[in-house]
Design an enzyme around this catalytic site. Sequence first.
Site, PDB file in Angstrom:
ATOM      1  N   ARG A  31      66.269  22.548  19.886  1.00  0.00           N
ATOM      2  CA  ARG A  31      65.029  21.989  19.328  1.00  0.00           C
ATOM      3  C   ARG A  31      63.856  22.649  20.050  1.00  0.00           C
ATOM      4  NH1 ARG A  31      62.213  16.195  20.183  1.00  0.00           N
ATOM      5  NH2 ARG A  31      60.590  16.418  18.600  1.00  0.00           N
ATOM      6  N   HIS A  32      62.755  22.833  19.337  1.00  0.00           N
ATOM      7  CA  HIS A  32      61.576  23.486  19.910  1.00  0.00           C
ATOM      8  C   HIS A  32      61.008  22.712  21.101  1.00  0.00           C
ATOM      9  CE1 HIS A  32      58.847  20.436  18.279  1.00  0.00           C
ATOM     10  NE2 HIS A  32      59.546  20.503  17.149  1.00  0.00           N
ATOM     11  N   ASN A  38      53.687  16.078  19.414  1.00  0.00           N
ATOM     12  CA  ASN A  38      54.807  15.360  20.013  1.00  0.00           C
ATOM     13  C   ASN A  38      54.283  14.323  21.007  1.00  0.00           C
ATOM     14  OD1 ASN A  38      57.005  18.249  20.186  1.00  0.00           O
ATOM     15  ND2 ASN A  38      57.055  16.584  18.705  1.00  0.00           N
ATOM     16  N   GLN A  44      55.032  15.778  12.486  1.00  0.00           N
ATOM     17  CA  GLN A  44      54.609  17.159  12.291  1.00  0.00           C
ATOM     18  C   GLN A  44      55.071  17.735  10.960  1.00  0.00           C
ATOM     19  OE1 GLN A  44      54.317  19.269  16.483  1.00  0.00           O
ATOM     20  NE2 GLN A  44      56.310  18.308  16.266  1.00  0.00           N
ATOM     21  N   ARG A  81      56.103  26.732  16.474  1.00  0.00           N
ATOM     22  CA  ARG A  81      56.657  26.008  17.630  1.00  0.00           C
ATOM     23  C   ARG A  81      58.126  26.344  17.847  1.00  0.00           C
ATOM     24  NH1 ARG A  81      55.442  22.315  13.538  1.00  0.00           N
ATOM     25  NH2 ARG A  81      57.064  20.875  12.822  1.00  0.00           N
ATOM     26  N   GLU A 105      61.427  22.279   9.571  1.00  0.00           N
ATOM     27  CA  GLU A 105      61.437  20.828   9.696  1.00  0.00           C
ATOM     28  C   GLU A 105      61.361  20.168   8.315  1.00  0.00           C
ATOM     29  OE1 GLU A 105      62.588  18.445  10.869  1.00  0.00           O
ATOM     30  OE2 GLU A 105      61.413  17.643  12.533  1.00  0.00           O
ATOM     31  N   HIS A 176      64.144  22.198  14.535  1.00  0.00           N
ATOM     32  CA  HIS A 176      63.327  20.994  14.712  1.00  0.00           C
ATOM     33  C   HIS A 176      64.198  19.738  14.711  1.00  0.00           C
ATOM     34  CE1 HIS A 176      59.800  23.518  13.514  1.00  0.00           C
ATOM     35  NE2 HIS A 176      60.733  24.120  12.800  1.00  0.00           N
TER      36      HIS A 176
END
Length: 235
Positions: A31-32, A38, A44, A81, A105, A176
């Site tokens: 995951r980023h 966040n 997002q 990201r 995402e 994501h």
Amino acid sequence: MENVQICDILTEYEKKTFLNRSQTMKLYIVRHGETEWNKAHKIQGKVDIPLNEFGRKLARKTAEGLKAINFDLCYSSPLSRARETAELILAGRLTQIIEDERIMEMAFGEYEGRCCSESGWDLPEEFRRFFDGPQRYEPVEGGEDFSQVKKRTGEFLQELYEKKEYQNYNILIATHGAALAGLLNNIKGESLAEYWGEGVHKNCAVTEVEVVDGKPEIISENVVYYDDEVKPWGQ
């Protein structure tokens, strides 16, 4: 002796072990890193929010934790990201990064940018199904439901499994929270009701998957290579 082939001196067990090892694909799904949204617990989705400095720090620590892995290839979501997380993990290497929209995402439509923490909840009550009843979640216009995300992430995985040239590759996948959960839901063969599994993974958490003959097996899940405090998503 110089004309003897390696297969002539291996036992049958060793031959099978050698052949299985040579055909094992390994996926490292990450995951980023953290973003300002966040931190603010904002949804997002497909809004292209960049990493913040703390997120970059987490990615660099993850790079250190994965330095012994010889990555042959990387797939990344096109969102910055995820792409920058991949670039930081692969810094100093010549690994190719391929962007793929199927691991972007989940789209949330008009909910993007709104707060999902209990203390700052800024969403309709029915949005709670997103967490508690994913199989009953109904997206707003411009958004996706969980079956759509599961379908596209599943198609992505199946395409990887079928690529003969990747069969002994170590592949980094930068994605994501909801998309990663979709990947794992496919790998585990679970229902939409079980979509979240262990929950949203931490920023820069890594899940290792071995794929042999097109069959995936999770070796480790949601592993972090830092000791910094990162609050769970939505809290």
